[in-house]
Design an enzyme around this catalytic site. Structure first.
Site: not given
Ligand code: NAD
Length: 488
Positions: A173, A248, A282, A380
């Protein structure tokens, strides 16, 4: 407007609905994407399941699988420029970065092409004289791979490569933000000679597409890259099918500089560590942890470099920082800076959206020396915002570095070898870069722990994670097995 299609069972189609994709450099829609909903997802999973059990795929030797993956690697390399241009157009990631990254994506496929026929089982020295026992490594089955919008070709390669090498089939996806490069990749994959249904590529929105896929009863493993909040949904979804998961997720990675470091190298590594990909990475080194004796000089040099960065159109090779992917990201950046300043952080440079067309936010540095509770130190933020704190002792540096719920990456700059080893041991993160930052390779595992998730991508272990072990018992004696119900 350019039109894109989804890829299911070796065929291309428009999807249950269509949605527009905007060019982040202008904010104007430039392409129409297929929106997969329940029926499309069901069809994609059915195609992957049929392919998994088909003689064409299940009966293919591992060496032959490797050859097809190698062919795909060649096709990616041949089409790298076109894929890079599409990723730049649809996500705003600058062409300098997409060109280099996608050329390297081909190396990931090459690595897993080579691994396909090296995934071995084992023979056990079992404690029974008339038995042979061995372990077969078999593919887990149908893999649902769900990826975010940044670096989609790369983040899919680290899932598709090992999954196909192991003999799985995949429904990928693509993110609803910037799916163009992956939908184009489907056309490239289609030429590599795999049986239909081995890889299916759809895109769509979280609840209607991602949730249906990750909870589907015929999915055996969910490989997810994205944010921790979505990961919680994925884990809840997997309560339906009890699929295994690899996650992840994000990071709040410390970048630690000691006074004895090569400061110019450290400044350069920090600039690319946080501002490359406009901070939408990331592993972004988003917390600079710096020794107090060099604080002022280092920050001054960093400010100078940040302000010299060329901000511009992502398709211009001269551009060093482009737009963020979405307007929502710009709004989140402004909000984070405002909340952090309210908590005592000081803006060293940047801090406010550029305004005008496109989703631009400038490289921003926040001095949090007097703001230990500033949200920019813990949340984050997927953008070009660097938070800075200072330390005096090594112990304090470790405490500050580990003051996070994440555990993905970290960087240490020092020339002191023994200190470097102590830091490597004491930092809680899946990756420690010493006197470098952001280096990656298909050969090295990548991943974290805590809010950064679990599982590793890259390296041999990633391919093993797409297998399960079957224990086989074979009796070697010709003696009849006695009837257990006859008393002797
Ligand atoms: P996101 O979590 O919002 O979305 C990721 C994907 O999940 C998208 O395809 C989205 O459609 C899908 N999704 C959304 N809701 C879902 C649901 N309920 N069920 C199933 N799927 C659903 O992430 P994002 O904002 O697109 O990307 C940014 C995040 O990704 C950041 O946190 C970043 O750190 C992380 N990231 C991690 C890595 C890594 O390797 N560790 C790499 C890149 C990005």
């Amino acid at each position: 407007m350019q039109q894109f299609q989804q890829y299911i069972g070796g065929g291309f189609s428009d999807g249950s609905a269509r949605f527009d994709s905007a060019d982040p450099a202008t904010g104007i829609a430039w392409a129409q994407m297929p929106e997969a909903r329940r029926d499309d997802v069901n069809a994609a999973v059915a195609a992957a399941k049929a392919a998994f059990f088909s003689p064409e795929w299940a009966g293919m030797t591992a060496s032959e699988r490797g050859k097809r993956i190698a062919r795909m690697a060649d096709l990616v390399a041949e089409n790298a420029q076109k894929l890079a241009e599409l990723e730049t157009r649809d996500t705003g990631k600058i062409i300098r970065e997409t060109s280099a990254q996608i050329a390297y994506v081909a190396e990931y496929y090459r690595y897993y092409a080579g691994l396909a026929d090296k995934i071995e089982g084992a023979h056990l020295p079992i404690d029974k004289p008339d038995m042979e026992v061995w372990l077969r490594r078999e593919p887990v089955g149908v893999v649902a791979a769900v990826v975010p919008w940044n670096s989609q070709l790369f983040l899919s390669a680290v899932k598709i490569g090992p999954a196909l090498a192991a003999g799985c089939t995949v429904v990928l996806k693509a993110s609803e933000e910037g799916p163009a490069p992956l939908l184009e990749f489907a056309r490239i994959f289609d030429q590599a000679g795999f049986p239909p249904g081995v890889l299916n590529i759809v895109t769509g929105f979280g609840p209607e597409c991602g949730a249906v896929l990750s909870s589907h009863p015929d999915v055996d493993h969910v490989a997810f890259t994205g944010g921790p909040e979505t990961a919680r949904h994925i884990v809840r979804n997997s309560a339906e099918n009890l699929a295994s998961t690899s996650l992840e997720l994000g990071g709040k990675s410390p970048f630690i500089v000691f006074a004895d470091a090569d400061l110019e190298s450290a400044v350069n590594a920090q600039v690319s560590g946080i501002f490359a990909a406009s901070g939408q990475s990331c592993v972004a080194g988003s917390r600079l942890v710096i020794q107090d004796s060099i604080f002022d000089a280092f920050l001054a040099r960093l400010k100078e470099k940040a302000e010299a960065i060329v901000i511009g159109r992502p398709d211009d090779m001269a551009t060093e920082v482009g737009p963020l992917c979405t307007k929502a990201q710009v709004d989140r950046a402004a909000d984070l800076v405002a909340r952090s300043c309210a908590a005592g952080a000081r803006v060293v440079t940047g801090g406010t959206p550029r305004g005008g067309n496109g989703y631009y936010f400038p490289p921003t540095i926040l001095d949090c020396s007097d703001a230990p509770q500033a949200p920019c130190l813990t949340e984050e933020f997927f953008g070009p915002v660097l938070s800075v704190v200072q330390f005096s002792s090594e112990a304090e540096a470790v405490t500050l570095a580990n003051n996070t719920a994440y555990g993905l990456a970290s960087g240490v700059f020092t020339k002191d070898l023994t200190r470097a080893h102590r830091m490597i041991r004491n930092i809680k993160a899946g990756i420690v870069w010493v006197n470098t930052y952001r280096a990656v390779s298909p050969i090295a595992p990548f991943g974290g722990h805590g809010l950064s998730g679990h599982g590793r991508e890259g390296g041999l272990q990633a391919a093993l994670d797409y297998t399960r072990v079957k224990a086989v018992w074979l009796r070697t004696s010709d003696d009849p097995i006695p009837d257990p119900f006859v008393m002797r």
